[in-house]
Design an enzyme around this catalytic site. Structure first.
Site, short mmCIF file in Angstrom:
data_model
loop_
_atom_site.label_atom_id
_atom_site.label_comp_id
_atom_site.label_asym_id
_atom_site.label_seq_id
_atom_site.Cartn_x
_atom_site.Cartn_y
_atom_site.Cartn_z
N ASP A 54 18.29 7.92 23.96
CA ASP A 54 18.79 8.81 22.90
C ASP A 54 18.43 8.31 21.50
OD1 ASP A 54 20.41 6.65 22.63
OD2 ASP A 54 22.30 7.70 22.99
N GLY A 55 17.69 7.19 21.41
CA GLY A 55 17.25 6.70 20.11
C GLY A 55 18.15 5.62 19.52
N GLU A 56 19.29 5.36 20.15
CA GLU A 56 20.15 4.28 19.63
C GLU A 56 19.53 2.93 19.96
OE1 GLU A 56 24.08 4.87 21.19
OE2 GLU A 56 24.37 6.75 20.10
N GLN A 112 12.76 4.08 -5.37
CA GLN A 112 13.65 5.13 -5.88
C GLN A 112 14.77 4.44 -6.66
OE1 GLN A 112 13.25 8.58 -5.09
NE2 GLN A 112 15.01 9.19 -6.32
N ASP A 186 -2.17 0.76 -12.69
CA ASP A 186 -1.11 1.40 -13.48
C ASP A 186 -0.34 0.34 -14.27
OD1 ASP A 186 0.46 0.17 -11.54
OD2 ASP A 186 0.74 1.99 -10.39
N LYS A 209 -1.97 5.62 -14.76
CA LYS A 209 -1.86 6.45 -13.56
C LYS A 209 -0.93 7.63 -13.81
CE LYS A 209 0.58 5.06 -9.80
NZ LYS A 209 0.83 4.25 -8.61
N GLY A 241 -2.57 4.80 -0.13
CA GLY A 241 -3.90 4.35 -0.55
C GLY A 241 -4.48 5.17 -1.69
C1 R5P Z 1 3.52 2.09 -7.64
O1 R5P Z 1 3.76 1.99 -8.82
C2 R5P Z 1 3.03 0.96 -6.80
O2 R5P Z 1 2.78 -0.18 -7.55
C3 R5P Z 1 1.80 1.34 -6.03
O3 R5P Z 1 0.77 1.61 -6.94
C4 R5P Z 1 2.04 2.55 -5.20
O4 R5P Z 1 3.22 2.42 -4.49
C5 R5P Z 1 0.91 2.77 -4.25
O5 R5P Z 1 1.16 3.92 -3.54
P1 R5P Z 1 -0.01 4.74 -2.87
O6 R5P Z 1 -0.81 3.78 -2.04
O7 R5P Z 1 0.73 5.76 -2.03
O8 R5P Z 1 -0.79 5.38 -3.95
#
Ligand code: R5P
Length: 308
Positions: A54-56, A112, A186, A209, A241
């Site tokens: 059942d996934g437990e 998050q 980024d 980014k 990626g």
């Molecule tokens: C975000 O700011 C992280 O440093 C990575 O650049 C990001 O999580 C990479 O996510 P993805 O491979 O989905 O582009």
């Protein structure tokens, strides 16, 4: 209820003596746990897991009591693992364990960190509080922190140790005939890129980014020359990626001779690896925070030094 251990090849130590301290491994991360135990010169014992139809989850801890348990489990694909962590910690405490250290090289739910839309759960805070109830100390590597800059601020109730795998990247940077140009895709990546560039006396650049969806990413390079340079992209996490693929495409367009990528955590969701290769990335190197054939750096010694 008895069950047959699904990982019969997983070595289980059977002496019946009280362990002061030992590393406890989980099936999908046993090699890294054994490397950590070897670096710490501690026994490594197995936690057995069984998934019911059942996934437990059914968790079985070693019968030998342990005073200080070092749980070694990286929290990628985390949802089941979090429940199993709760079951493990409660069972160990019932059996007399007084101290639990969680070694989770990849720490889940860190991205998050804000309410982006009304009603969003701030997962970083909630999962952080959950972890603080399960363990006494958390050791992790390059957690994804953006608006909150230190893990002790993200999870104030927990004793945390934050390590960085960037100190292990050196040998990969020396695999080029000429000094490579480091590129962070980024703003958040600047913290790692700058540190590595300074440590190895290399040039670096930081791109901008814009992410408009899970797989929709645009990267803009800073105005500088990439012509005939061997570019090494640096990031903390590779998930879909798309970030590194977009950065690689731009670098190639700007005349780079080659593009490789170095990241601490390779989650590699679905077609991530193929997507990155199609974008022109020749090699991808990651740490063993998540088992994958791109793993080039073992974290055991770094983590062992922190525990010592
Ligand atoms: C975000 O700011 C992280 O440093 C990575 O650049 C990001 O999580 C990479 O996510 P993805 O491979 O989905 O582009």
């Amino acid at each position: 209820m008895p069950f047959t251990a699904p990982h019969a090849s997983h070595p289980i130590t059977t002496e019946r003596m009280n362990d002061h301290c030992c590393v406890l491994s989980f099936p999908e991360y046993v090699d890294a746990a054994q490397r950590l135990a070897a670096a710490l010169r501690l026994p490594c014992r197995a936690i057995d897991l069984h998934r019911f139809p059942d996934g437990e989850s059914c968790v079985r801890v070693p019968s030998t009591p342990v005073e200080h348990a070092i749980l070694c489990r990286s929290l990628f694909s985390p949802n089941d693992k979090l429940i199993e962590l709760m079951l493990t910690s409660a069972t160990l405490r019932d059996r007399g364990t007084v101290r639990i250290t969680l070694v989770a090289p990849y720490l889940c739910y860190m991205r998050q960190d804000a309410e982006f839309y009304p009603g969003d759960a701030i997962s970083q805070k909630i999962i952080g509080a959950f972890l603080a109830q399960q363990v006494d100390t958390l050791i992790t590597v390059d957690p994804h922190l953006h608006r909150v800059h230190a893990l002790e601020h993200a999870i104030p109730a927990l004793r945390t140790v934050t390590l960085s795998a960037t100190t292990l990247f050196g040998p990969c940077l020396r695999e080029h005939a000429e000094p490579p140009l480091l590129l962070g895709p980024d703003r958040e990546s600047e913290q790692w890129v700058r540190t590595i560039a300074q440590a190895h006396d290399l040039d670096f650049a930081i791109a901008q980014k814009d992410r408009s969806g899970d797989t929709s990413v645009r990267v803009e390079l800073p105005s500088r020359s990439f012509k005939n340079r061997d570019v090494v992209l640096i990031d903390d996490v590779i998930s879909t990626g798309r970030t590194l693929a977009a950065a690689a495409q731009q670098a190639m367009r700007a005349g780079a001779r080659s593009v490789r990528a170095l990241a601490t955590h390779g989650v590699f969701v679905e077609d991530a690896e193929a997507f990155m290769r199609n974008a022109g990335i020749q090699d991808v190197w990651t740490s063993d925070s998540i088992p994958h054939h791109s793993n080039r750096f073992a974290l055991a010694e770094l983590i062992a030094a922190a525990i010592d």
